[in-house]
Design an enzyme around this catalytic site. Structure first.
Site, PDB file in Angstrom:
ATOM      1  N   ARG A 257       0.850  -1.190   0.000  1.00 10.85           N
ATOM      2  CA  ARG A 257       0.000   0.000   0.000  1.00 10.85           C
ATOM      3  C   ARG A 257       0.886   1.241   0.000  1.00 10.85           C
ATOM      4  O   ARG A 257       2.036   1.198   0.431  1.00 10.85           O
ATOM      5  CB  ARG A 257      -0.915  -0.002   1.223  1.00 10.85           C
ATOM      6  CG  ARG A 257      -1.800  -1.244   1.352  1.00 10.85           C
ATOM      7  CD  ARG A 257      -2.563  -1.245   2.662  1.00 10.85           C
ATOM      8  NE  ARG A 257      -3.416  -2.419   2.807  1.00 10.85           N
ATOM      9  CZ  ARG A 257      -3.046  -3.557   3.404  1.00 10.85           C
ATOM     10  NH1 ARG A 257      -1.822  -3.651   3.915  1.00 10.85           N
ATOM     11  NH2 ARG A 257      -3.884  -4.573   3.485  1.00 10.85           N
ATOM     12  N   LYS A 281      -1.239  -2.961   8.258  1.00 11.43           N
ATOM     13  CA  LYS A 281      -2.358  -2.454   9.042  1.00 11.43           C
ATOM     14  C   LYS A 281      -2.319  -3.029  10.457  1.00 11.43           C
ATOM     15  O   LYS A 281      -1.910  -4.166  10.664  1.00 11.43           O
ATOM     16  CB  LYS A 281      -3.680  -2.817   8.373  1.00 11.43           C
ATOM     17  CG  LYS A 281      -3.985  -2.016   7.112  1.00 11.43           C
ATOM     18  CD  LYS A 281      -5.377  -2.340   6.598  1.00 11.43           C
ATOM     19  CE  LYS A 281      -5.747  -1.453   5.423  1.00 11.43           C
ATOM     20  NZ  LYS A 281      -7.114  -1.740   4.927  1.00 11.43           N
ATOM     21  N   ARG A 352      -1.338  -2.410  -6.803  1.00 11.98           N
ATOM     22  CA  ARG A 352      -1.602  -3.545  -5.904  1.00 11.98           C
ATOM     23  C   ARG A 352      -2.670  -4.455  -6.517  1.00 11.98           C
ATOM     24  O   ARG A 352      -2.532  -5.677  -6.519  1.00 11.98           O
ATOM     25  CB  ARG A 352      -2.034  -3.000  -4.543  1.00 11.98           C
ATOM     26  CG  ARG A 352      -2.362  -4.059  -3.491  1.00 11.98           C
ATOM     27  CD  ARG A 352      -2.672  -3.345  -2.176  1.00 11.98           C
ATOM     28  NE  ARG A 352      -3.242  -4.210  -1.164  1.00 11.98           N
ATOM     29  CZ  ARG A 352      -2.539  -4.932  -0.305  1.00 11.98           C
ATOM     30  NH1 ARG A 352      -1.219  -4.897  -0.355  1.00 11.98           N
ATOM     31  NH2 ARG A 352      -3.128  -5.680   0.604  1.00 11.98           N
ATOM     32  N   TYR A 384     -11.241 -10.790  -5.657  1.00  9.47           N
ATOM     33  CA  TYR A 384     -10.434 -11.007  -6.852  1.00  9.47           C
ATOM     34  C   TYR A 384     -10.904 -12.206  -7.661  1.00  9.47           C
ATOM     35  O   TYR A 384     -10.421 -12.430  -8.770  1.00  9.47           O
ATOM     36  CB  TYR A 384      -8.960 -11.176  -6.456  1.00  9.47           C
ATOM     37  CG  TYR A 384      -8.354  -9.891  -5.981  1.00  9.47           C
ATOM     38  CD1 TYR A 384      -7.924  -8.926  -6.877  1.00  9.47           C
ATOM     39  CD2 TYR A 384      -8.238  -9.619  -4.620  1.00  9.47           C
ATOM     40  CE1 TYR A 384      -7.383  -7.728  -6.442  1.00  9.47           C
ATOM     41  CE2 TYR A 384      -7.700  -8.419  -4.176  1.00  9.47           C
ATOM     42  CZ  TYR A 384      -7.278  -7.479  -5.087  1.00  9.47           C
ATOM     43  OH  TYR A 384      -6.751  -6.296  -4.663  1.00  9.47           O
TER      44      TYR A 384
END
Length: 412
Positions: A257, A281, A352, A384
């Site tokens: 990210r 994260k 990404r 995805y």
């Protein structure tokens, strides 16, 4: 006073006594001579305005600075440049405790409440700095809508007012994500207000939800030729170009990210093990393999282009004063590369998505895609499954459906 090449002692008024010290600090920090001249010029303009309006140095609070900028807007359109020039000056004055600290702001009840809210988010909730900044920013929007004195307005606050605020500010939201951010931050503020006794009734539940369904969107990746065009955008003949190419390769080949790229430090690259430590994260530290292509780009940047400075960040600004890049700078690098590639301005997250799409189309299962993207929740990866159009096409049923055959074999 319009001459940018101000001689020493050219600043008159309340700030004149600090001109020499400011020049010395800026030069010692690494500011270029032109930048020093620009900042001193803004210092002279602000000091002259303060003298005209009878403002002492200790009274230079944010509200006063905003009034100065409002006056500047009447004579110039380049307010952004004025703000950039004021930033180093105000930091210099705060560092010497000549003006109130940034956290004190203007001393109004709203700002004092927001300061307490900030402490609550950091101390009680343990939220990341960027999350705290976002919540406080959204909280300021909410409190700014209260027209009465703060204590009276909060005492009269009801569900109707909360709903009206959310509906008004999400109507023109740029995306579902930005609307959800406002909703989440508003709920957080209302919980804080109730816990602290500012409001008698818990109103967090009155905040309406934003209609946005999980997995509703399709990840939008780039085609291989587009990715290569983006990576070829930076001019590696310059120091900034070498840095930008290294940043883009980390995004494209590792799927980090933008904020994770900005958070990388010099010590996070383990050259012997061929790994990079990524701060993901929730403060998670994970080791990611370092591909040869990425390592080669990083080595070229570090040995040729990265300035010698005390900053511990891996990627730093190209011009002094040197400091680590932030998420906005990473997005700007991606935007410039898209422009050179003839593409519309895209976010860093697009690379990404592109990596995940490529890996999935190469035959990797969703579980491996989740590991590559470091998803903690498998649901984050299942979106995805939509990007493999060839497989999805085999699952699609013919439409309209063929008419059922009659019992005797003839068409009905």
């Amino acid at each position: 006073m319009g001459d940018r090449n101000l001689a020493r002692g050219a600043v008159s008024g309340p700030l004149g006594a600090y001109e020499t010290e400011l020049r010395t600090e800026l030069a010692g920090t690494g500011y270029a001579a032109k930048s020093v001249a620009d900042i001193v010029l803004m210092m002279a303009r602000l000091s002259r305005w303060m003298e005209t309006h009878g403002v002492e140095v200790a009274e230079l609070r944010p509200a006063v600075v905003e009034e100065f900028l409002r006056c500047r807007r009447e004579v110039t359109r380049v307010e952004g440049a004025a703000r950039r020039g004021l930033g180093p000056l105000l930091r210099f004055l705060r560092g010497r405790e000549l003006i109130p600290g940034e956290e004190v702001l203007d001393g109004s009840p709203v700002e004092e409440l927001l300061a307490a809210y900030r402490d609550y988010l950091v101390g009680e909730r343990g939220l990341a700095a960027e999350t705290v900044r976002c919540y406080v920013l959204q909280g300021r929007k909410f409190l700014a809508e209260l027209r009465e004195p703060l204590d009276v307005a909060l005492a009269r606050l009801d569900a109707g007012a909360v709903v009206a605020f959310v509906m008004e500010h999400t109507r023109g939201a740029a995306s579902v994500w930005s609307a959800k951010t406002l909703v989440t931050a508003t709920r957080s503020l209302l919980r804080f207000l109730h816990v602290q006794g500012w409001i008698a009734v818990p109103l967090a539940a009155a905040v309406p939800a934003v209609a946005g369904w999980r997995l509703a969107a399709v990840p939008r990746g780039l085609e291989q030729d587009q990715i290569e065009a983006v990576l070829a955008g930076p001019k590696v003949s310059s120091a900034a170009g070498l840095r930008d190419r290294a940043v883009l390769l980390v995004l494209a080949r590792l799927g980090l990210r933008g904020a994770e790229v900005a958070a990388l430090g010099l010590a996070d690259v383990d050259w012997r093990a061929g790994e990079i430590i990524v701060r993901g994260k929730g403060g998670c530290l994970e080791r990611v393999p370092l591909p040869f292509e990425v390592g080669e780009a990083l080595a070229a940047y570090l040995t040729i282009a990265r300035p010698s400075c005390s900053c511990a960040s891996l990627f730093v600004t190209a011009r002094p004063p040197y400091h680590g890049l932030n998420g906005s700078a990473v997005r700007a690098i991606m935007g410039r590369a898209c422009g050179r590639a003839g593409l519309p301005r895209l976010g860093a997250h697009r690379l990404r998505h592109s990596l995940a799409t490529q890996v999935l189309r190469a035959g990797a299962p969703l579980s491996e895609v989740g590991q590559l993207l470091r998803h903690r929740n498998q649901l984050s990866t299942t979106v995805y499954a939509k990007v493999d159009h060839a497989v999805l096409r085999s699952l699609a049923r013919q439409w309209p459906l063929p008419a059922p055959a009659a019992a005797d074999g003839s068409a009905s």
